[in-house]
Design a protein around this motif. Structure first.
Motif, PDB file in Angstrom:
ATOM      1  N   UNK A  38     -57.203 -22.128  -0.611  1.00 56.83           N
ATOM      2  CA  UNK A  38     -57.933 -22.861  -1.641  1.00 56.83           C
ATOM      3  C   UNK A  38     -57.606 -22.338  -3.031  1.00 56.83           C
ATOM      4  N   UNK A  39     -57.611 -21.014  -3.137  1.00 52.80           N
ATOM      5  CA  UNK A  39     -57.319 -20.416  -4.439  1.00 52.80           C
ATOM      6  C   UNK A  39     -55.892 -20.711  -4.871  1.00 52.80           C
ATOM      7  N   UNK A  40     -54.972 -20.612  -3.937  1.00 51.67           N
ATOM      8  CA  UNK A  40     -53.575 -20.863  -4.277  1.00 51.67           C
ATOM      9  C   UNK A  40     -53.340 -22.312  -4.676  1.00 51.67           C
ATOM     10  N   UNK A  41     -54.003 -23.213  -3.980  1.00 49.51           N
ATOM     11  CA  UNK A  41     -53.861 -24.629  -4.326  1.00 49.51           C
ATOM     12  C   UNK A  41     -54.434 -24.891  -5.713  1.00 49.51           C
ATOM     13  N   UNK A  42     -55.589 -24.302  -5.966  1.00 45.79           N
ATOM     14  CA  UNK A  42     -56.247 -24.536  -7.235  1.00 45.79           C
ATOM     15  C   UNK A  42     -55.459 -23.934  -8.390  1.00 45.79           C
ATOM     16  N   UNK A  43     -54.845 -22.810  -8.131  1.00 48.58           N
ATOM     17  CA  UNK A  43     -54.098 -22.133  -9.187  1.00 48.58           C
ATOM     18  C   UNK A  43     -52.707 -22.727  -9.365  1.00 48.58           C
TER      19      UNK A  43
END
Ligand SMILES: [Zn+2]
Length: 76
Positions: A38-43
């Motif tokens: 999730x964090x990687x997608x968002x970033x």
């Protein structure tokens, strides 16, 4: 048209087209969704490439200009 593909042996630090450093890696297949993903997608570090893997899929994507960047060799 095939020869218009931009190829790199490694993930480029900057987009060859617009110079952005927001280069995301394609993730193919059905990923395990978790907090890290999730964090990687968002970033913008990861983009989902879908579940169908072809021999010559792009490996990285500029998230600013949407340029696809291909590897120099097939993955398999
Ligand atoms: Zn770009």
């Amino acid at each position: 048209m095939e020869e218009d593909k931009i190829r790199r042996t490694r993930k480029p630090r900057k987009c060859p087209k617009c110079g952005s450093d927001r280069i995301a890696s394609y993730l193919f297949g059905m990923p395990m969704f978790d907090e890290k993903l999730d964090r990687d997608l968002e970033a913008g570090r990861i983009v989902l490439g879908g579940c169908c893997v072809a021999d010559d899929d792009p490996r990285w994507k500029c998230t600013d200009c949407e340029l696809d960047i291909y590897g120099t060799e097939p993955r398999f």
